[in-house]
Design an enzyme around this catalytic site. Structure first.
Site, mmCIF file in Angstrom:
data_model
loop_
_atom_site.group_PDB
_atom_site.id
_atom_site.type_symbol
_atom_site.label_atom_id
_atom_site.label_comp_id
_atom_site.label_asym_id
_atom_site.label_seq_id
_atom_site.Cartn_x
_atom_site.Cartn_y
_atom_site.Cartn_z
ATOM 1 N N ASP A 173 0.847 -1.198 0.000
ATOM 2 C CA ASP A 173 0.000 0.000 0.000
ATOM 3 C C ASP A 173 0.885 1.252 0.000
ATOM 4 O O ASP A 173 0.874 2.021 0.953
ATOM 5 C CB ASP A 173 -0.948 -0.011 1.219
ATOM 6 C CG ASP A 173 -0.213 -0.061 2.558
ATOM 7 O OD1 ASP A 173 0.953 -0.532 2.592
ATOM 8 O OD2 ASP A 173 -0.784 0.376 3.576
ATOM 9 N N HIS A 232 9.348 -0.263 9.443
ATOM 10 C CA HIS A 232 8.281 -1.262 9.403
ATOM 11 C C HIS A 232 8.467 -2.216 8.205
ATOM 12 O O HIS A 232 8.893 -3.350 8.360
ATOM 13 C CB HIS A 232 6.915 -0.571 9.293
ATOM 14 C CG HIS A 232 6.509 0.170 10.531
ATOM 15 N ND1 HIS A 232 6.474 -0.416 11.773
ATOM 16 C CD2 HIS A 232 6.100 1.454 10.716
ATOM 17 C CE1 HIS A 232 6.065 0.462 12.671
ATOM 18 N NE2 HIS A 232 5.835 1.609 12.050
HETATM 19 O O1 RIB Z 1 2.057 -0.543 11.064
HETATM 20 C C1 RIB Z 1 2.977 -0.322 10.033
HETATM 21 C C2 RIB Z 1 2.366 -0.608 8.685
HETATM 22 O O2 RIB Z 1 1.312 0.317 8.489
HETATM 23 C C3 RIB Z 1 3.313 -0.429 7.522
HETATM 24 O O3 RIB Z 1 3.022 -1.386 6.532
HETATM 25 C C4 RIB Z 1 3.006 0.951 7.030
HETATM 26 O O4 RIB Z 1 3.275 1.105 5.649
HETATM 27 C C5 RIB Z 1 1.544 1.123 7.350
HETATM 28 O O5 RIB Z 1 0.754 0.671 6.335
HETATM 29 CA CA CA Z 2 2.792 -0.740 4.185
#
Ligand code: RIB
Ligand code: CA
Length: 318
Positions: free
Chosen positions: A14, A245
């Site tokens: 995303d 992340h």
């Molecule tokens: O919690 C972190 C996630 O949430 C990552 O994938 C970031 O891109 C958001 O979508």
């Molecule tokens: Ca993401």
């Protein structure tokens, strides 16, 4: 001779500032062969996520990689709305890139996942770094899919730490808990890089500054988009850096020795209460049948050599 062929991965994403970093990191890593991107709502609606995926591949000069557009909404609820406060209204740090010149393929993400996996049985690892709707749809449409997967390695969830979208839930999981519960129940090797490790992997602001000195288009794009993300974490968490992340799952695939893990089956809370979206691991042996019974263990990343993971990512982005 040991098998040195790169691992084929299909990234479901995303994009998203940290998604962009993860995609560029994967593309720059010889251990990985990115065979496609599938898109999903989350940081942005799916239409914009798709446009961004195409833009990112253009920046990287990898328009040979197909992009398939995914579901527009979660399985059983409306889309909660974009995380524009974290990623900007364009989900690329308000940099407002020109429209892509390329287009998504003519099949939807779930069908693309099934076709890609079935064409190379046992070879593909799915790497979801957004809400898990497309993966769940693929599993529903083709129940035999897990048998043909090399595995699933995902960024999402929070097992032994609090959530970031609620005290209970991580953002990718809360965006479609029903889908996440299906995916965590898939009968194939499954690894999870959740907040347990991603929030321990903080790239400091001065280290981020190094990316701006790297002489390539991908690093220049990261240097443009990341200040928006950094500002969010400064304001929200008083952090002079960003949690890594989505790139964490790429580091895990390339260098699993940087991570410590635990193995337990996971269920996702799909009730409409305060714990909706919580990833619950069964850490004790059960005496009775329970909702975790019969599920495979998930490899849950619980610890990380954060400095090692950050240096590895920087070395690839350079
Ligand atoms: O919690 C972190 C996630 O949430 C990552 O994938 C970031 O891109 C958001 O979508
Ligand atoms: Ca993401």
């Amino acid at each position: 001779m040991p098998d040195v062929s790169p691992r084929k991965i299909l990234i479901d994403t995303d994009p998203g500032i940290d998604d962009a970093m993860a995609i560029f990191y994967a593309l720059a890593s010889p251990e990985l062969d990115v065979v496609g991107l599938t898109t999903i709502f989350g940081n942005a609606p799916t239409d914009l996520a798709t446009v961004n995926a195409l833009r990112l591949l253009e920046i990287a000069g990898r328009t040979d990689i197909p992009v398939a557009k995914g579901a527009a909404r979660p399985l059983a609820m409306p889309f909660r709305g974009p995380a524009d406060f974290v990623h900007g209204v364009d989900a690329q740090g308000d940099t407002f890139l020109p429209p892509p010149t390329t287009a998504a393929v003519g099949v939807d993400a779930a069908r693309f996942i099934i076709d890609t996996v079935m064409a190379a049985p046992g070879e593909i690892t799915l790497v979801p770094i957004g809400p898990l709707t497309n993966i769940a749809l693929a599993l529903i449409l083709e129940p035999d899919l897990p048998r043909h997967l090399a595995g699933i390695a995902l960024m999402g969830g929070a097992v032994f730490v609090p959530g970031n979208a609620s005290p209970a839930a991580e953002a990718n999981v809360i965006n479609d808990p029903e889908a996440a519960d299906i995916v965590f129940g898939a009968d194939c090797p499954l690894a999870m890089c959740g907040l347990d490790v991603t929030e321990k992997t903080i790239m400091p602001a001065d280290t981020l500054g190094r990316i701006g000195t790297f002489d390539n288009a991908e690093a220049r794009h990261i240097a443009r988009i990341v200040p928006f993300y950094l500002e969010f974490y400064r304001q929200r968490a008083g952090l002079d850096g960003i949690p890594i992340h989505d790139s964490s799952v790429i580091s895990y695939l390339i260098a699993p020795e940087l991570y410590t893990t635990a193995s337990h089956p996971i269920r996702v809370d799909t009730a409409h209460g305060v714990c909706r979206g919580k990833t619950l691991a069964a850490t004790r042996l059960a005496d009775h049948e329970n909702p975790w019974s019969g599920r495979r263990d998930v490899t849950i990343c619980t610890g990380v050599d954060a400095a090692g993971a950050i240096e590895l990512e920087l070395s690839r982005l350079a």
